[in-house]
Design an enzyme around this catalytic site. Structure first.
Site, PDB file in Angstrom:
ATOM      1  NE  ARG A  62      -2.079  -1.972   2.969  1.00 23.72           N
ATOM      2  CZ  ARG A  62      -2.408  -2.528   4.120  1.00 23.72           C
ATOM      3  NH1 ARG A  62      -3.522  -2.205   4.708  1.00 23.72           N
ATOM      4  NH2 ARG A  62      -1.622  -3.424   4.698  1.00 23.72           N
ATOM      5  CE  LYS A 175       2.530 -21.272   9.139  1.00 21.46           C
ATOM      6  NZ  LYS A 175       3.050 -20.289  10.103  1.00 21.46           N
ATOM      7  CG  HIS A 205       9.531 -21.695   5.989  1.00 19.95           C
ATOM      8  ND1 HIS A 205       8.501 -21.426   6.848  1.00 19.95           N
ATOM      9  CD2 HIS A 205      10.626 -21.814   6.765  1.00 19.95           C
ATOM     10  CE1 HIS A 205       8.957 -21.374   8.086  1.00 19.95           C
ATOM     11  NE2 HIS A 205      10.243 -21.605   8.068  1.00 19.95           N
ATOM     12  CE  LYS A 209      12.874 -24.857   8.254  1.00 19.90           C
ATOM     13  NZ  LYS A 209      13.665 -23.713   8.639  1.00 19.90           N
ATOM     14  CD  GLU A 243       9.844 -20.815  16.522  1.00 17.38           C
ATOM     15  OE1 GLU A 243      10.362 -19.992  15.779  1.00 17.38           O
ATOM     16  OE2 GLU A 243       8.625 -20.924  16.700  1.00 17.38           O
ATOM     17  CG  ASP A 262       2.857 -19.687  14.110  1.00 11.67           C
ATOM     18  OD1 ASP A 262       2.750 -19.293  12.935  1.00 11.67           O
ATOM     19  OD2 ASP A 262       3.846 -19.403  14.836  1.00 11.67           O
ATOM     20  CG  HIS A 267       6.177 -25.119   9.970  1.00 12.84           C
ATOM     21  ND1 HIS A 267       5.940 -24.781   8.665  1.00 12.84           N
ATOM     22  CD2 HIS A 267       6.311 -23.939  10.638  1.00 12.84           C
ATOM     23  CE1 HIS A 267       5.939 -23.460   8.547  1.00 12.84           C
ATOM     24  NE2 HIS A 267       6.152 -22.933   9.736  1.00 12.84           N
ATOM     25  CE  LYS A 363       6.431 -18.325  17.811  1.00 14.91           C
ATOM     26  NZ  LYS A 363       7.387 -18.322  16.710  1.00 14.91           N
TER      27      LYS A 363
HETATM   28  C1  BG6 Z   1       6.635 -19.617  10.868  1.00 13.63           C
HETATM   29  C2  BG6 Z   1       5.883 -19.235  12.104  1.00 13.63           C
HETATM   30  O1  BG6 Z   1       5.797 -20.274   9.961  1.00 13.63           O
HETATM   31  O2  BG6 Z   1       7.702 -20.480  11.214  1.00 13.63           O
HETATM   32  C3  BG6 Z   1       6.800 -18.591  13.111  1.00 13.63           C
HETATM   33  O3  BG6 Z   1       4.844 -18.344  11.768  1.00 13.63           O
HETATM   34  C4  BG6 Z   1       7.980 -19.485  13.391  1.00 13.63           C
HETATM   35  O4  BG6 Z   1       6.109 -18.293  14.311  1.00 13.63           O
HETATM   36  C5  BG6 Z   1       8.638 -19.910  12.089  1.00 13.63           C
HETATM   37  O5  BG6 Z   1       8.898 -18.749  14.186  1.00 13.63           O
HETATM   38  C6  BG6 Z   1       9.707 -20.947  12.335  1.00 13.63           C
HETATM   39  O6  BG6 Z   1      10.446 -21.134  11.163  1.00 13.63           O
HETATM   40  P1  BG6 Z   1      11.952 -21.594  11.227  1.00 13.63           P
HETATM   41  O7  BG6 Z   1      12.339 -21.814   9.808  1.00 13.63           O
HETATM   42  O8  BG6 Z   1      12.716 -20.511  11.909  1.00 13.63           O
HETATM   43  O9  BG6 Z   1      11.936 -22.848  12.054  1.00 13.63           O
END
Ligand code: BG6
Length: 516
Positions: A62, A175, A205, A209, A243, A262, A267, A363
């Protein structure tokens, strides 16, 4: 230069797999993802010679960022991509980056964008090929898809451009894909009205990896593991996605997400499907996806008693004090959002019946580590039971641990005789390290996925069925949790391994989470 693969492999790949000229159009380009991940990934591809010469990148958002966007992306490539400012390919690549300001819900903006893209085709020979990347907040996905359709931008202009290059239009959708089963279905319907399924690339993503792709190689390109990869030999499987970071200023998003939505729905479920799937008949997208979906569909409904949720309170990470979740910016002071989730599940099929899978994600845990642990059963005859001398740790079950990140690698634990006159046994580890074997890489996972999408290869992307299958597993847990708020939040201190209830869940099965 980042080695996203060995040099000879890169050369071979380049010969086989250079995408057609195209314009990559990133919606939501002023967000973090574009600068920190997407542009560095595109640049890594450029460095490796894997991008077509005729390529343009158009950021769409925007704000009026026409002057600052390209220099800002250059900064991102340098900082996030481990790239030297003096890298000779950098400035020519940055010259291919443009910007277009528009509101995502304003029809006239799409007409102007269409005109701009047509001009780029004329100037740069990009043949009408488009890769739309939806990196906006999810509430804009529907509008963008709808308007692309209405403005005739979702279909290739013509089958073959005058200079012979094939024309295509594809869209990558970030996502979160939906919020629960119903919204995911609704979004799928909207997207499928405008795009054919083979034009849609729902990105996770994690599938970019190397270590995740390697799960399939480990299992199916080696003769020795698959024979023991089943309920006869495996006691249980653990998947940890821990994390140490908190929510990084993403309060409003995280408040509507939580750890289950999330990370687990996407993942962790992807990791699980790679670990548990049957060998596909080929490495074609449809065969791989079909086997993944079979795994998710074979998971028995998850009972709320087999789940644990947690939320971090104040604590310390890496020796530094950090605030609790409820004290984070734009988080409700009595928020019920979970920052930790653990689940015990079973896959009811011939390979896995009776083998528990324990998954956990959170987290502000002790450290950042994503790992899959395959714990084998004890040998049937404990021949050396009486010989576990003092000072030796004794016989422990074999473990294969797949370190997805960081310190990427795979380790196998087995018992060995401790040198000396007694038959003392100690566990030892055979360890494969990616960095040692292949060198360090600054790739972030998006390289492979962006390249695959430009090539039209959907193998590493989620399919409609898959997204709905994983939401079908997760939604009942979310609903049960919503009906039953917990009173003792926060229930783990930042910098620890999560709520005690997660340990209790394994303890009740006579097991313990592996120490990571
Ligand atoms: C994202 C989440 O999809 O993946 C984040 O929204 C998370 O909250 C992240 O931190 C983790 O990705 P990676 O590659 O750092 O493990």
């Amino acid at each position: 230069m980042p080695s996203i693969q060995t040099k000879s492999a890169a050369a071979a790949t380049q010969a086989e797999r250079t995408p057609d000229p195209c314009v990559v159009v990133i919606f939501g380009a002023s967000g973090d993802l574009t600068k920190r991940k997407l542009l560095p990934a595109l640049y890594h591809l450029e460095q490796a010679g894997l991008l077509p010469e005729k390529i343009s990148v158009v950021g769409v958002a925007r704000r009026p960022l026409e002057k600052t966007f390209a220099p800002d992306m250059k900064e991102g490539i340098i900082a996030g991509g481990g790239v030297e400012e003096s890298d000779p390919k950098l400035d020519p690549f940055v010259a291919k980056i443009q910007y277009h300001a528009m509101n995502f819900d304003d029809a006239s903006g799409y007409e102007a964008l269409k005109t701009k893209l047509a001009q780029i085709d004329k100037d740069n020979g990009t043949c009408g090929n488009r890769l739309f990347y939806l990196a906006t907040a999810p509430e804009y996905f529907s509008d963008i898809i709808k308007y692309l359709g209405e403005h005739g931008m979702a279909k290739p202009a013509n089958a073959t451009a005058p200079d012979g290059c094939k024309t295509w239009v594809r869209t990558i959708i970030e996502k979160p894909f939906g919020h629960d089963l119903e919204s995911a279905r609704a979004l799928n319907d909207e997207v499928n009205k405008v795009f054919e399924e083979d034009q849609i690339f729902r990105i996770d993503h994690y599938l970019g990896k190397e270590t995740v792709q390697n799960i399939l190689v480990f299992r199916f390109a080696n003769g020795i593991f698959e024979n023991v990869w089943n309920r006869n030999y495996i006691d249980h499987v653990e998947i940890t996605a821990a994390e140490s970071i908190g929510i990084e200023g993403r309060g409003p998003f995280y408040e509507t997400a939580g750890a289950l939505r999330d990370v687990v729905q996407n993942h962790v479920m992807e990791l699980l499907s790679f670990v548990a799937m049957e060998p596909p008949v080929s490495f074609e997208a449809s065969s791989v996806r079909a086997e993944k979906v079979k795994v998710w569909k074979a998971i028995t409904p998850i009972h709320p008693a087999d789940t644990v949720r947690g939320q971090y309170g104040p604590g310390a990470v890496d020796g530094k004090p950090v605030v609790g979740y409820r004290q984070e910016d734009r988080v409700h002071p009595r928020s019920q959002t979970e920052t930790y989730a653990a689940v015990r599940l079973e896959i009811e099929n011939w390979r896995w019946a009776g083998v528990p899978f324990y998954i956990r994600a959170g987290k502000r845990l002790s450290k950042r580590v994503t790992e899959i642990t395959i714990q084998f059963k004890q040998p049937p005859l404990l021949l050396f039971k009486d010989h576990e001398g003092k000072g030796a740790e004794g016989i422990k079950p074999n473990v294969i641990s797949m370190r997805i990140q960081p310190d990427e690698g795979i380790a196998l634990r087995f018992g060995a005789k401790v040198p000396g006159p007694n038959m003392n046994i100690s566990p030892v580890t055979m360890d494969f390290s990616y960095a040692e074997a292949f060198g360090k890489s600054s790739a972030n996972g998006y390289e492979r996925l962006l390249l695959d999408a430009m090539l039209g290869d959907g193998t590493l992307f989620a399919h409609r069925d898959g997204v709905e299958a994983t939401w079908a597993l997760i939604t009942p847990i979310l609903e049960a949790w919503a009906k039953d708020p917990i009173k003792d939040l926060p229930n783990y201190a930042a910098g620890t391994w999560g709520p005690p209830a997660a340990d209790a869940m394994l303890k009740s099965d006579g097991r313990k989470w592996r120490k990571l």
